[in-house]
Design an enzyme around this catalytic site. Sequence first.
Site, PDB file in Angstrom:
ATOM      1  N   LYS A 152      17.013   6.101  16.586  1.00  0.00           N
ATOM      2  CA  LYS A 152      16.593   7.509  16.665  1.00  0.00           C
ATOM      3  C   LYS A 152      17.575   8.394  15.888  1.00  0.00           C
ATOM      4  O   LYS A 152      17.174   9.296  15.150  1.00  0.00           O
ATOM      5  CB  LYS A 152      16.507   7.956  18.135  1.00  0.00           C
ATOM      6  CG  LYS A 152      15.324   7.333  18.872  1.00  0.00           C
ATOM      7  CD  LYS A 152      15.377   7.534  20.390  1.00  0.00           C
ATOM      8  CE  LYS A 152      14.221   6.777  21.054  1.00  0.00           C
ATOM      9  NZ  LYS A 152      14.208   6.869  22.515  1.00  0.00           N
ATOM     10  N   GLN A 167      18.122   8.793  27.244  1.00  0.00           N
ATOM     11  CA  GLN A 167      17.486   7.489  27.109  1.00  0.00           C
ATOM     12  C   GLN A 167      17.270   6.848  28.482  1.00  0.00           C
ATOM     13  O   GLN A 167      18.181   6.817  29.320  1.00  0.00           O
ATOM     14  CB  GLN A 167      18.355   6.581  26.208  1.00  0.00           C
ATOM     15  CG  GLN A 167      17.740   5.234  25.895  1.00  0.00           C
ATOM     16  CD  GLN A 167      16.477   5.323  25.023  1.00  0.00           C
ATOM     17  OE1 GLN A 167      16.291   6.255  24.260  1.00  0.00           O
ATOM     18  NE2 GLN A 167      15.609   4.337  25.153  1.00  0.00           N
ATOM     19  N   ASP A 195      11.009  14.663  24.647  1.00  0.00           N
ATOM     20  CA  ASP A 195      10.306  13.476  25.149  1.00  0.00           C
ATOM     21  C   ASP A 195       8.986  13.864  25.827  1.00  0.00           C
ATOM     22  O   ASP A 195       8.144  13.010  26.086  1.00  0.00           O
ATOM     23  CB  ASP A 195      11.170  12.760  26.202  1.00  0.00           C
ATOM     24  CG  ASP A 195      11.948  11.583  25.644  1.00  0.00           C
ATOM     25  OD1 ASP A 195      11.394  10.875  24.793  1.00  0.00           O
ATOM     26  OD2 ASP A 195      13.085  11.366  26.090  1.00  0.00           O
TER      27      ASP A 195
HETATM   28  N1  GUN Z   1      12.994   4.399  27.113  1.00  0.00           N
HETATM   29  C1  GUN Z   1      11.914   3.727  26.652  1.00  0.00           C
HETATM   30  N2  GUN Z   1      11.099   4.562  25.977  1.00  0.00           N
HETATM   31  C2  GUN Z   1      11.671   5.792  26.013  1.00  0.00           C
HETATM   32  C3  GUN Z   1      11.291   7.056  25.473  1.00  0.00           C
HETATM   33  O1  GUN Z   1      10.257   7.243  24.834  1.00  0.00           O
HETATM   34  N3  GUN Z   1      12.173   8.071  25.720  1.00  0.00           N
HETATM   35  C4  GUN Z   1      13.313   7.903  26.444  1.00  0.00           C
HETATM   36  N4  GUN Z   1      14.088   8.959  26.635  1.00  0.00           N
HETATM   37  N5  GUN Z   1      13.675   6.736  26.954  1.00  0.00           N
HETATM   38  C5  GUN Z   1      12.856   5.688  26.730  1.00  0.00           C
END
Ligand code: GUN
Length: 288
Positions: free
Chosen positions: A54, A98, A121
């Site tokens: 990311k 995350q 998100d």
């Molecule tokens: N863990 C797995 N997928 C995601 C996501 O799309 N966002 C976040 N913040 N954590 C994740």
Amino acid sequence: MTAQLLDGKSLARTIQGEIAVEVAEFIENNTTVPCLATVLVGADPASEVYVRNKRQACERVGMESRHHELSPETTEAELLELVRKLNRDAGVHGILVQLPLPKQITETRILNAVNPAKDVDCFHPENVGLLVQGRPRFLPCTPHGVQQLLLRNGIDTAGKHVVVVGRSDIVGKPLANMLVQKGAGADATVTVCHSRTRDLAAVTRTADILVAAIGRPRFITADMVRPGAVVVDVGINRTAQGLCGDVDFAAVAEVASHITPVPGGVGPLTITMLLKNTLTACREQATT
Ligand code: GUN
């Protein structure tokens, strides 16, 4: 293999190119660089890879990222304090915590504490509510990636039966909500299946578009797919034989008309949509 591949990797590159142009224009006009704060608690190797990807993607499109890495023993109060600090920081436009978080931390308490204007998100209840009402502030990253993958490959969803297998808050539920809305890339008839669905295969065989988001390796087998259906695999599972999706790719690719690979399918688009949300968040914060 007879199915056509839905190449998420190359589509992600294309869309990131579009975002990079928008970011450059934005910076020129506003002298502000869009900034995503990433928060990783603990040392889960998969999460470390996701967050690194990311951050690298931010860099590729000309955005800033600021990383916060906390120990696995971090308390809920400490993490809340960091989230509140990032909420107040005018130089941070998007906040990504995350998941999953260590078990001493209640995820919903953290996600509820993120300023909805920085919730890239789209996990905050205010943003989920806006999404359900069909007036989204942000679109959730993985569902938006799935929608773009279909749209930009010319796969119409209007009037189609989309069967989503999996009812998670991150994928299944928000994707179903998006696809039943009015408009381009939506207007679908949606069924959400889960572990308690009776005769799952009978339901999945009625799908024009089948989305697998269960988190179980190769769970969707060829007998569960109607010949000619479009199959989108959201799963990323780590097995002894390496990475695999929720779909038995080799067998299903002989039945489906289109199929996503894992890796290189939905994953790169999830990251791309996060970049898009960060730019959207930055634009909104620049005008308020
Ligand atoms: N863990 C797995 N997928 C995601 C996501 O799309 N966002 C976040 N913040 N954590 C994740």
